[in-house]
Design a protein around this motif. Structure first.
Motif, mmCIF file in Angstrom:
data_model
loop_
_atom_site.group_PDB
_atom_site.id
_atom_site.type_symbol
_atom_site.label_atom_id
_atom_site.label_comp_id
_atom_site.label_asym_id
_atom_site.label_seq_id
_atom_site.Cartn_x
_atom_site.Cartn_y
_atom_site.Cartn_z
ATOM 1 N N SER A 255 52.702 31.319 -3.168
ATOM 2 C CA SER A 255 51.895 30.456 -4.033
ATOM 3 C C SER A 255 50.427 30.758 -3.776
ATOM 4 O O SER A 255 50.051 31.207 -2.689
ATOM 5 C CB SER A 255 52.191 28.986 -3.740
ATOM 6 N N SER A 256 49.621 30.539 -4.812
ATOM 7 C CA SER A 256 48.179 30.683 -4.663
ATOM 8 C C SER A 256 47.528 30.019 -5.861
ATOM 9 O O SER A 256 48.221 29.492 -6.733
ATOM 10 C CB SER A 256 47.785 32.165 -4.599
ATOM 11 N N SER A 257 46.204 30.055 -5.892
ATOM 12 C CA SER A 257 45.525 29.443 -7.039
ATOM 13 C C SER A 257 45.727 30.255 -8.310
ATOM 14 O O SER A 257 45.430 29.794 -9.405
ATOM 15 C CB SER A 257 44.039 29.304 -6.731
#
Ligand SMILES: [Mg+2]
Length: 319
Positions: free
Chosen positions: A257-259
């Motif tokens: 996950s990340s922005s």
């Protein structure tokens, strides 16, 4: 402008008066003065104190300046240290030439002019600094040449160099190696739907995960695009399959996950080939075999490990 303080200098002279005169001239240039009164104690002081600069007399009891200089130049850590020779003999062209031939950096006649000594020391220090900078830059360039910029892993070029070296060693030891070609499943979809920043983030994370799971002596590199490559040495096919599943499960169980993208799970398809095996007797053949096994992992549903099995009828060109 005050001269910069530049560390440790070794003064070698059997005359205490001469050493005092040198210290006076260089008081603002060096912070530590190590002294020796003959060549033998000078060698000992060099090894123990590791000075960055040497000023030595030639005419001394027991081991003289020539033998001292040639001893220092034959040591790994003494190869680049600036050395100024001093001689009390006028008309000393022959001495000068002998000293330079042995590796001295500069030469002065005693009694010397202190400003001249200072100027020569500074000039040698400047050269030494430039050399150090050049060495640092070269080391950086060498590192960049073998590193993949995005993931920080070794690149394809380093992989081939290291593998060639291992094979050359292995030919003498009759060893086996396993080559794993790992490809991220549906990577194009990540790039297309979430953008290249997302793709880059996934590549970096997978690179770091593989590196964390890799064992001492295993060779890991980014092979290009969304492909990574791992070589395991002295490994048979059974253990190589276990290792490949270890890498596959590590990525599969990780929550990415990340922005740049929502939490997601990612899988790897892996092709595995063993060297030497049948026609697989070169690095190119080994990678071709791993690639054809990877192709089977893809066509048979992805998220799996396929072992390349050589058959005498195989053309070796199945991908
Ligand atoms: Mg002397």
């Amino acid at each position: 402008m005050a001269a910069p303080i530049t560390g440790k200098v070794l003064l070698v002279d059997d005359s205490q008066q001469a050493r005092l005169a040198i210290k006076d001239a260089l008081r603002d240039t060096f912070s530590i003065f190590v002294e020796a009164d003959d060549g033998l104690s000078a060698i000992k002081a060099f090894v123990e104190e590791k000075p960055g600069f040497i000023i030595t007399d030639i005419e001394m009891p027991s081991i003289n300046g020539y033998r001292f200089i040639s001893t220092i130049r034959n040591m790994e850590e003494g190869r680049d240290v600036p050395i100024i020779m001093l001689s009390g003999t006028k008309n000393s062209l022959k001495k000068k030439l002998t000293g330079f031939n042995l590796g001295a950096s500069d030469f002065l006649i005693k009694p010397f002019d202190s400003e001249e000594l200072l100027a020569r020391v500074k000039s040698l220090l400047r050269m030494r600094n430039l050399m150090d900078e050049l060495k640092e830059k070269n080391a950086l360039l060498e590192k960049l040449a073998v590193t993949d910029e995005l993931t920080g892993l070794h690149n394809r070029r380093h992989f081939f160099e290291a593998l060639r070296e291992q094979l050359a060693l292995g030919l003498r030891h009759n060893f086996k190696l396993a080559c794993l070609l790992l490809d991220i499943d549906f990577f194009k979809k990540i790039n297309d739907t979430c953008g290249h920043m997302a793709g880059d983030d996934v590549l970096r994370k997978i690179g770091a995960l593989l590196a964390s799971c890799k064992r001492e002596g295993e060779l890991l590199a980014r092979f290009g695009g969304e492909e990574f490559i791992i070589c395991l040495f002295n490994t048979d096919s059974e253990n190589a399959i276990l290792a490949a599943d270890r890498f596959r499960n590590l990525i599969k169980s990780y929550s990415f996950s990340s922005s740049f993208y929502p939490a997601t799970h990612i899988t790897l398809s892996i092709g595995l080939a063993i060297y030497p095996q049948g026609a697989v007797i070169s690095i190119d053949e080994l990678i071709k075999a791993a690639d054809s096994a990877l192709y089977r992992s893809k066509t048979e549903g992805r998220d799996r490990v396929t072992l390349y099995e050589w058959a005498p009828s195989s053309t070796g060109n199945q991908s």
